[in-house]
Design an enzyme around this catalytic site. Structure first.
Site, short mmCIF file in Angstrom:
data_model
loop_
_atom_site.label_atom_id
_atom_site.label_comp_id
_atom_site.label_asym_id
_atom_site.label_seq_id
_atom_site.Cartn_x
_atom_site.Cartn_y
_atom_site.Cartn_z
N ARG A 74 5.93 -7.08 -2.92
CA ARG A 74 6.74 -5.88 -2.71
C ARG A 74 7.92 -6.15 -1.77
O ARG A 74 8.55 -5.23 -1.28
CB ARG A 74 5.87 -4.75 -2.15
CG ARG A 74 4.86 -4.20 -3.15
CD ARG A 74 4.35 -2.85 -2.74
NE ARG A 74 3.32 -2.34 -3.63
CZ ARG A 74 3.56 -1.61 -4.72
NH1 ARG A 74 4.78 -1.33 -5.06
NH2 ARG A 74 2.56 -1.18 -5.47
N ASP A 75 8.21 -7.42 -1.50
CA ASP A 75 9.29 -7.75 -0.56
C ASP A 75 10.66 -7.39 -1.09
O ASP A 75 10.96 -7.58 -2.27
CB ASP A 75 9.24 -9.25 -0.23
CG ASP A 75 8.04 -9.56 0.65
OD1 ASP A 75 7.82 -8.81 1.61
OD2 ASP A 75 7.32 -10.53 0.35
N GLY A 112 11.44 0.71 -6.94
CA GLY A 112 11.88 -0.13 -5.82
C GLY A 112 12.62 -1.37 -6.32
O GLY A 112 13.66 -1.77 -5.76
N ASP A 135 2.82 4.18 -13.16
CA ASP A 135 3.09 5.55 -12.71
C ASP A 135 4.02 6.30 -13.67
O ASP A 135 4.09 7.52 -13.64
CB ASP A 135 3.75 5.55 -11.32
CG ASP A 135 2.92 4.81 -10.29
OD1 ASP A 135 1.70 4.72 -10.48
OD2 ASP A 135 3.50 4.31 -9.31
N MET A 177 -4.14 7.04 -9.87
CA MET A 177 -2.88 6.60 -9.26
C MET A 177 -1.71 7.41 -9.82
O MET A 177 -1.91 8.37 -10.55
CB MET A 177 -2.68 5.10 -9.50
CG MET A 177 -3.52 4.24 -8.59
SD MET A 177 -3.06 2.50 -8.81
CE MET A 177 -3.95 1.76 -7.45
N TYR A 294 -7.55 0.21 -8.51
CA TYR A 294 -6.83 -0.89 -9.16
C TYR A 294 -7.33 -1.22 -10.57
O TYR A 294 -6.68 -1.98 -11.28
CB TYR A 294 -6.84 -2.12 -8.25
CG TYR A 294 -6.08 -1.83 -6.98
CD1 TYR A 294 -4.70 -1.93 -6.94
CD2 TYR A 294 -6.73 -1.35 -5.86
CE1 TYR A 294 -3.98 -1.58 -5.81
CE2 TYR A 294 -6.03 -0.99 -4.72
CZ TYR A 294 -4.65 -1.11 -4.70
OH TYR A 294 -3.95 -0.76 -3.59
N GLN A 296 -7.05 0.64 -12.84
CA GLN A 296 -6.00 1.21 -13.70
C GLN A 296 -4.88 0.21 -14.00
O GLN A 296 -4.14 0.37 -14.94
CB GLN A 296 -5.38 2.45 -13.04
CG GLN A 296 -6.33 3.61 -12.97
CD GLN A 296 -5.92 4.64 -11.93
OE1 GLN A 296 -5.34 5.66 -12.25
NE2 GLN A 296 -6.24 4.39 -10.68
N ARG A 297 -4.73 -0.79 -13.14
CA ARG A 297 -3.63 -1.75 -13.31
C ARG A 297 -4.09 -3.07 -13.90
O ARG A 297 -3.26 -3.88 -14.29
CB ARG A 297 -3.02 -2.07 -11.93
CG ARG A 297 -2.27 -0.97 -11.34
CD ARG A 297 -1.27 -1.32 -10.30
NE ARG A 297 -1.45 -2.44 -9.44
CZ ARG A 297 -1.06 -2.44 -8.15
NH1 ARG A 297 -0.55 -1.34 -7.62
NH2 ARG A 297 -1.16 -3.51 -7.41
O1 F6P Z 1 3.29 1.87 -8.14
C1 F6P Z 1 2.12 1.49 -8.75
C2 F6P Z 1 0.95 1.78 -7.88
O2 F6P Z 1 -0.17 1.31 -8.55
C3 F6P Z 1 0.77 3.24 -7.45
O3 F6P Z 1 0.20 4.01 -8.45
C4 F6P Z 1 -0.07 3.09 -6.22
O4 F6P Z 1 0.14 4.17 -5.35
C5 F6P Z 1 0.46 1.85 -5.63
O5 F6P Z 1 1.03 1.10 -6.67
C6 F6P Z 1 -0.55 0.99 -4.92
O6 F6P Z 1 0.17 -0.03 -4.28
P1 F6P Z 1 -0.35 -1.39 -3.68
O7 F6P Z 1 -0.43 -2.38 -4.78
O8 F6P Z 1 0.73 -1.77 -2.71
O9 F6P Z 1 -1.66 -1.12 -3.05
#
Ligand code: F6P
Length: 370
Positions: A74-75, A112, A135, A177, A294, A296-297
């Protein structure tokens, strides 16, 4: 000399990233005879000059893989933690772009990332982006890849919660999320038949939620499923935050302190644990919480996300070939549209209050707590 293109993935990972890398890479290599390198771990890897050749071997067999073969972070280029300090590393990143004689940089990411890419565009780099996020909140695109997969996972979770909720006559709150947008909770809530859907766009009144659950209970439905977006807020919390920001206009420090106090009081936006407790107290029914997190991802992208990521990826290659930069390759209908980055950054695609999904959910008696 063949053109050289760089790719990076940034922000939270999303299913479909590898399908997009493959789509961009294969089209650039095969159709246009260009060379492609990847930067590891987003803008950090670009700053540290950590690269990976994306030749046809590297691009093969990745279509169905979750995550990102390039890694992510996220940098931000202009605010990067380096040796214990946050520093502006834009010049180093621009320098590495030049060092590799890049003709373009493709940035795959959410809101971002669009902002960071726009920042690099303003430094004179040929930048082009794709919208990625579970999201679904990137502005100016119909949809972002990652959303469809997460929607499927969240819907399956609701399906599975139904049988246990039904057996135990319980309220089951499922936190999903979505950051500050309600797309995931709304979509999965409708598809999974949640009885209550709570999203950031519609502040809820916990008493109204409890009343809806009691109505179900009195009519013989002893269980209820609540799909709650992580950014959903009660009316009281919204009012408190509004008041605090009015009082402390321009005073960011105080605002942050207020928010920290809200969190400590168990009353923060999206505090699903607190909601589950309140519902138990107000209804007298047993209540339990599941945070899907997570899951969900993670894992294999859906067919829909593979298709979306591939078509946007190949469109991106065509735009690079045509020399069109400073744009995001947005999904528009079955095709795509090149949207100027300046129209994307600083905006969030939230659920419009007149969106038909909300109307449709209300028609099947879903409660939004309003
Ligand atoms: O932006 C995607 C997301 O999965 C959001 O739904 C959630 O709030 C956030 O990232 C979680 O972020 P991190 O990976 O920094 O914990």
């Amino acid at each position: 000399m063949s053109k050289m293109i760089g790719i990076l993935t940034s922000g939270g990972d999303s299913p479909g990233l590898n399908a997009a890398i493959r789509g961009i890479g294969k089209a650039l290599l095969g159709r246009y005879g260009m060379k492609v390198i990847g930067f590891r771990d987003g803008f950090r890897g670009m700053m540290e000059n950590r690269t990976q050749l994306l030749d046809s071997e590297a691009l093969s067999g990745i279509l169905t893989l979750g995550g990102t073969i390039l890694g992510t972070s996220r940098d931000k280029p202009y605010a990067m933690p380096v040796a214990g300090k946050t520093r502006d590393m834009t010049d180093v990143i621009v320098g590495n772009y030049r060092k590799h004689h890049l003709d373009a940089l493709v940035c795959l990411g959410g809101g971002g990332t669009q902002k960071n890419a726009y920042h690099l565009m303003k430094q004179g780099l040929n930048v082009i982006t794709l919208p990625k996020t579970i999201d679904n909140d990137v502005a100016m695109t119909d949809v972002s890849f990652g959303y469809d997969t997460a929607l499927g996972i969240a819907t399956e979770a609701i399906d599975r919660l139904h049988s246990t909720a039904h057996s135990h006559h319980r309220i089951l709150v499922l936190e999903l999320m979505g950051n500050k947008a309600g797309w995931l909770a709304l979509g999965a809530g409708i598809a999974g038949g949640a009885d209550v859907i709570l999203i950031p766009e519609i502040p809820y009144d916990v008493k109204k939620v409890a009343a809806a659950i009691l109505r179900r209970s009195h009519s013989g439905q002893g269980f209820s499923i609540v799909a709650m977006a992580e950014g959903a807020m009660s009316r009281q919390v919204v009012a408190k935050l509004d008041e605090a920001s009015k009082k402390d206009k321009g005073n960011k420090k105080k605002e942050k302190k207020q928010q920290a106090q809200e969190v400590a009081a168990g009353n923060k936006p999206g505090n699903s644990q607190y909601l589950a407790q309140q519902l138990e107290e107000l209804t007298g029914l047993e209540s339990r919480l599941t945070i899907l997190g997570y899951l969900q991802r993670g894992g294999t992208p859906s067919a829909g996300d593979r298709l979306l990521a591939t078509r946007l990826g190949t469109a991106c290659a065509d735009l690079i070939h045509n020399g069109e930069f400073g744009v995001m390759v947005a999904a528009r209908g079955d095709g795509f549209e090149a949207v100027p980055l300046k129209d994307v950054v600083g905006r969030r695609r939230t659920v419009p209050l007149d969106h038909y999904w909300i109307e449709s959910a209300r028609s099947v008696h879903t409660c939004f707590g309003d």
